[in-house]
Design a protein around this motif. Structure first.
Motif, mmCIF file in Angstrom:
data_model
loop_
_atom_site.group_PDB
_atom_site.id
_atom_site.type_symbol
_atom_site.label_atom_id
_atom_site.label_comp_id
_atom_site.label_asym_id
_atom_site.label_seq_id
_atom_site.Cartn_x
_atom_site.Cartn_y
_atom_site.Cartn_z
ATOM 1 N N LYS A 20 0.800 -1.209 0.000
ATOM 2 C CA LYS A 20 0.000 0.000 0.000
ATOM 3 C C LYS A 20 0.844 1.276 0.000
ATOM 4 N N LYS A 21 2.038 1.238 0.630
ATOM 5 C CA LYS A 21 2.825 2.457 0.772
ATOM 6 C C LYS A 21 4.178 2.401 0.073
ATOM 7 N N GLU A 22 4.949 1.341 0.348
ATOM 8 C CA GLU A 22 6.326 1.340 -0.138
ATOM 9 C C GLU A 22 6.840 -0.063 -0.405
ATOM 10 N N SER A 44 1.402 0.754 -10.153
ATOM 11 C CA SER A 44 0.967 1.292 -8.866
ATOM 12 C C SER A 44 1.618 2.650 -8.652
ATOM 13 N N SER A 45 0.986 3.702 -9.112
ATOM 14 C CA SER A 45 1.593 5.027 -9.099
ATOM 15 C C SER A 45 1.734 5.620 -7.700
ATOM 16 N N ASN A 46 0.979 5.145 -6.738
ATOM 17 C CA ASN A 46 1.025 5.723 -5.402
ATOM 18 C C ASN A 46 2.079 5.071 -4.498
ATOM 19 N N LEU A 47 2.793 4.076 -4.980
ATOM 20 C CA LEU A 47 3.806 3.396 -4.181
ATOM 21 C C LEU A 47 5.151 4.105 -4.261
ATOM 22 N N ILE A 48 5.851 4.123 -3.142
ATOM 23 C CA ILE A 48 7.249 4.545 -3.127
ATOM 24 C C ILE A 48 8.062 3.295 -3.403
ATOM 25 N N VAL A 49 8.888 3.330 -4.441
ATOM 26 C CA VAL A 49 9.688 2.166 -4.823
ATOM 27 C C VAL A 49 11.156 2.556 -4.779
ATOM 28 N N CYS A 59 13.353 -8.326 -0.637
ATOM 29 C CA CYS A 59 12.233 -7.445 -0.930
ATOM 30 C C CYS A 59 11.517 -7.149 0.379
ATOM 31 N N VAL A 60 11.223 -5.866 0.614
ATOM 32 C CA VAL A 60 10.503 -5.444 1.820
ATOM 33 C C VAL A 60 9.317 -4.609 1.375
ATOM 34 N N THR A 61 8.115 -4.953 1.852
ATOM 35 C CA THR A 61 6.936 -4.156 1.522
ATOM 36 C C THR A 61 6.288 -3.639 2.797
ATOM 37 N N ASP A 62 5.874 -2.387 2.721
ATOM 38 C CA ASP A 62 5.172 -1.706 3.802
ATOM 39 C C ASP A 62 5.893 -1.872 5.140
ATOM 40 N N GLU A 63 5.193 -2.306 6.142
ATOM 41 C CA GLU A 63 5.736 -2.304 7.494
ATOM 42 C C GLU A 63 6.284 -3.638 7.990
ATOM 43 N N TYR A 64 5.983 -4.739 7.307
ATOM 44 C CA TYR A 64 6.336 -6.002 7.939
ATOM 45 C C TYR A 64 6.678 -7.157 7.010
#
Length: 104
Positions: A20-22, A44-49, A59-64
């Motif tokens: 959802k975020k990064e 996904s244009s709203n993601l920080i990559v 690979c790390v996504t979001d918080e966990y």
């Protein structure tokens, strides 16, 4: 533990779709896994990559969500490739900081 490159690609797609975020990526070289991951992210244009080369695949996504690939893709037969999926905030935060330092 996720075994087999096809299963890994399916799970990576699942993880990226749920981000959802990064998304933070680190791969030792430009390979199929990187290409597949980045293909999924460009929609996904709203993601920080953030992507870099730490000398290991991760690979790390979001918080966990953390995916760690202990073997190199080039040296491993697709049927024997493995990935370790870990849901842990502290590990995710640590790996994101490593990737950010490398980029910045």
């Amino acid at each position: 533990v996720i075994k087999g490159r096809d299963n890994i690609y399916k799970h990576l797609s699942y993880i990226l779709h749920g981000a959802k975020k990064e998304v933070f990526l680190s791969f030792a070289s430009s390979n199929n896994l990187v290409t597949k991951a980045l293909e999924k992210l460009k929609y996904s244009s709203n993601l920080i990559v953030k992507a870099t080369n730490l000398g290991m695949r991760t690979c790390v996504t979001d918080e966990y969500d953390v995916l760690i690939f202990p073997t190199s893709e080039e040296d491993t037969h697709p049927d024997y490739d493995i990935c370790i999926w870990i849901k842990n905030k502290d590990l995710a935060k640590f790996l994101k900081s490593l990737i950010s330092i490398r980029i910045g």
